[in-house]
Design an enzyme around this catalytic site. Structure first.
Site, mmCIF file in Angstrom:
data_model
loop_
_atom_site.group_PDB
_atom_site.id
_atom_site.type_symbol
_atom_site.label_atom_id
_atom_site.label_comp_id
_atom_site.label_asym_id
_atom_site.label_seq_id
_atom_site.Cartn_x
_atom_site.Cartn_y
_atom_site.Cartn_z
ATOM 1 N N CYS A 219 0.860 -1.079 -0.019
ATOM 2 C CA CYS A 219 -0.137 -0.116 -0.079
ATOM 3 C C CYS A 219 0.852 1.428 0.003
ATOM 4 O O CYS A 219 1.692 1.371 1.061
ATOM 5 C CB CYS A 219 -0.821 -0.012 1.067
ATOM 6 N N CYS B 272 -2.473 -0.905 8.891
ATOM 7 C CA CYS B 272 -1.887 -2.275 8.786
ATOM 8 C C CYS B 272 -0.400 -2.250 9.264
ATOM 9 O O CYS B 272 0.559 -1.561 8.585
ATOM 10 C CB CYS B 272 -1.791 -2.531 7.306
ATOM 11 N N CYS C 11 -8.200 0.859 -0.169
ATOM 12 C CA CYS C 11 -7.511 0.376 0.953
ATOM 13 C C CYS C 11 -7.183 -1.240 0.747
ATOM 14 O O CYS C 11 -8.207 -1.912 0.380
ATOM 15 C CB CYS C 11 -8.303 0.365 2.101
ATOM 16 N N GLN D 58 -18.326 -10.546 12.852
ATOM 17 C CA GLN D 58 -16.993 -10.891 12.480
ATOM 18 C C GLN D 58 -16.468 -10.081 11.199
ATOM 19 O O GLN D 58 -16.984 -10.376 10.162
ATOM 20 C CB GLN D 58 -16.485 -12.298 12.606
ATOM 21 N N TYR E 249 -21.837 -13.822 24.973
ATOM 22 C CA TYR E 249 -21.274 -12.604 24.149
ATOM 23 C C TYR E 249 -21.813 -13.119 22.746
ATOM 24 O O TYR E 249 -20.891 -13.310 21.918
ATOM 25 C CB TYR E 249 -19.752 -12.549 24.349
ATOM 26 N N GLU F 266 -26.282 -11.982 25.171
ATOM 27 C CA GLU F 266 -25.614 -10.724 24.654
ATOM 28 C C GLU F 266 -26.246 -9.487 25.049
ATOM 29 O O GLU F 266 -27.485 -9.213 25.417
ATOM 30 C CB GLU F 266 -25.911 -10.797 22.979
ATOM 31 N N CYS G 273 -9.935 -12.108 21.021
ATOM 32 C CA CYS G 273 -9.249 -11.179 19.949
ATOM 33 C C CYS G 273 -8.161 -10.303 20.827
ATOM 34 O O CYS G 273 -7.418 -9.604 20.023
ATOM 35 C CB CYS G 273 -10.392 -10.359 19.250
#
Ligand SMILES: C[S@@+](CC[C@H](N)C(=O)[O-])C[C@H]1O[C@@H](n2cnc3c(N)ncnc32)[C@H](O)[C@@H]1O
Length: 449
Positions: free
Chosen positions: A72, A81, A156, A280, A309, A330, A406
């Site tokens: 990029c 990134c 992008c 996601q 969750y 949730e 994550c």
């Protein structure tokens, strides 16, 4: 004494949590963005604290064999990134090490869990299904690294090409209709962000225009032109965020055109997704993530499972055919509404969705209603699981627990707590959901001792 503007020749001994190179100068820690473990570099000290500082590469004396030219042209300006200067192979090795090291830091080296190689992505570009573009002073693009200055950009490398095109086109029409970008310094103006979501497997597009107030000039023109150019555009939403905050979306959504959701497909299931619901961002890897997590639980079919969750009920759906009953919990009401609709859409009848904080709902279900799970799936946000929830799971004693995370730092912390309280860690499986960035998703399988 290390001072700003000093120059040093250093060896990079490691890469840190965000991918930054780490060097030591007589015990002093130096963080160098864009440097790779094994490299010898000349650095300029740009910030010097007492025990650590930050350096900038001024010469690469010995290059890593894993260094590649970032694809990029905006790479250096954009904070999106942080690993594009590493080959994809090296990115995966870095993420494996990061997960292993962080978990070992919390658990100590004597834990005998199986560590599986990371599951990487075939084509690690243009994978995202959600793009949020800041708008400022007549420009749409991305925030320059560590700032809120918007740099104009048309392409992008991790976003979907259609998202970039739709956002740019919508922004141009909004500007031609005399809308003004929001100015976060003085609170004037109106257009804050443009968000695009694409169902990668359905092709459906959602455009969300985030504004400071209810006004939006030229709505009819916008709808007419976008419909012509983007036949898959299913939904245009105006989201109003009148707060002076870094949080992008406000709570109020107005549907300007089409539905108030799009539908996407994961595995054999369809999912309705509303603008405020979590979904996601990398659907190719998400399918792998879900199949792998469910497979790791080795369900027999007679279990009661919790999906905590649960977002719009994606994991619950993947679990539904493998066990007797699923409870999904949730906190976001819009997401739980989507989850209930999704169960109907997929003709699933054995999921019970409940809205609220998992740490409030699960203790009540367990203590007041005597509802227990054989298998508990958790997939919390970056801050990890609430202590009250973990304590309830420990009391409940499910046979297995699948923790999807994550953020490996909070995963490590929570694993330590669970292991100190009657669980053992059996398998750790990283999955690369976020190529070109330092983020990584991890699945951990725990068993009751
Ligand atoms: C990482 S997402 C995972 C969602 C879902 N499992 C998926 O794969 O799409 C975390 C979810 O937890 C929800 N959440 C955050 N705090 C929560 C809490 N205290 N109790 C229940 N859900 C919560 C968020 O709204 C979000 O949908």
């Amino acid at each position: 004494m290390i001072n700003k503007n000093d120059e040093y020749i250093v060896e990079i001994i490691d890469n840190g949590i965000d991918g930054e190179g780490i060097a030591k100068i007589d015990g002093y820690t130096l963080f160098v963005e864009g440097a790779i473990k094994g490299e010898k570099i000349k650095v300029l000290i740009v910030k010097a604290n007492k025990t650590y500082g930050y350096g900038k590469i001024i010469e690469l004396i010995e290059k890593s064999p894993y260094r590649v030219e970032p694809i990029c042209p905006q790479y250096k300006k954009c904070g999106g990134c942080s690993l594009q200067h590493m080959s994809y192979e090296a990115q995966m090795r870095y993420k494996e090490e990061k997960v292993k090291k962080t978990i070992n830091k919390f658990l100590g080296e004597n834990n005998n869990f199986i560590f599986n190689s990371i599951i990487g992505m075939g084509i690690p570009y243009n994978y995202r299904n959600k793009a949020q573009y800041p708008c400022q002073s007549g420009k749409i693009g991305f925030y320059s690294v560590r700032s809120h200055e918007v740099i104009e950009n048309n392409y992008c490398y991790i976003q979907d090409e259609e998202s970039d095109k739709l956002a740019k086109k919508a922004f141009d029409i909004l500007m031609q209709s005399n809308n003004v970008c929001y100015n976060e310094k003085d609170g004037t103006g109106n257009i804050r962000h443009i968000m695009v979501r694409i169902g990668k497997n359905s092709g459906e597009l959602m455009l969300v225009i985030i504004t400071k107030n209810e006004v939006l000039l030229g709505k009819e023109e916008l709808i007419k032109k976008l419909k012509e150019e983007f036949p898959n555009l299913k939904s245009i939403i105006q989201n109003i965020n009148d707060k002076n905050t870094n949080i992008i979306m406000g709570k109020t959504c107005k549907t300007l055109y089409g539905e108030d959701y799009i539908v996407d497909i994961l595995g054999e299931y369809k999912f309705k997704i509303s603008p405020l619901s979590f979904y996601q961002v990398n659907p190719v890897q998400t399918e792998i993530l879900y199949y792998t997590a469910v497979e790791m639980a080795k369900l027999k079919g007679d279990e009661i499972s919790f999906d905590l969750y649960c977002g719009i009920g994606t994991i619950s759906s993947f679990l539904s055919s493998k066990c007797k009953k699923v409870y999904g919990v949730e906190i976001v009401p819009e997401a739980i509404e989507d989850a209930k609709e999704n169960a109907k859409l997929n003709e699933i009848t054995n999921i019970d969705f409940r809205c609220g904080a998992a740490e409030d709902i699960i203790p009540k279900m367990y203590e007041e209603d005597n509802i227990k799970a054989n298998v508990v799936f958790v997939d919390p946000p970056r801050k990890g699981c609430d202590q009250v929830l973990l304590d309830t799971i420990i009391k409940m004693k499910p046979e297995k627990m699948i923790y999807i995370s994550c953020n490996v730092a909070t995963l490590g912390r929570d694993l330590k707590y669970l292991i100190d309280n009657s669980f053992e860690l059996q398998i750790v499986q990283p999955v690369d959901q976020f190529p070109q960035t330092a983020h990584v998703e991890t699945i951990a399988l725990l068993r009751l001792k």
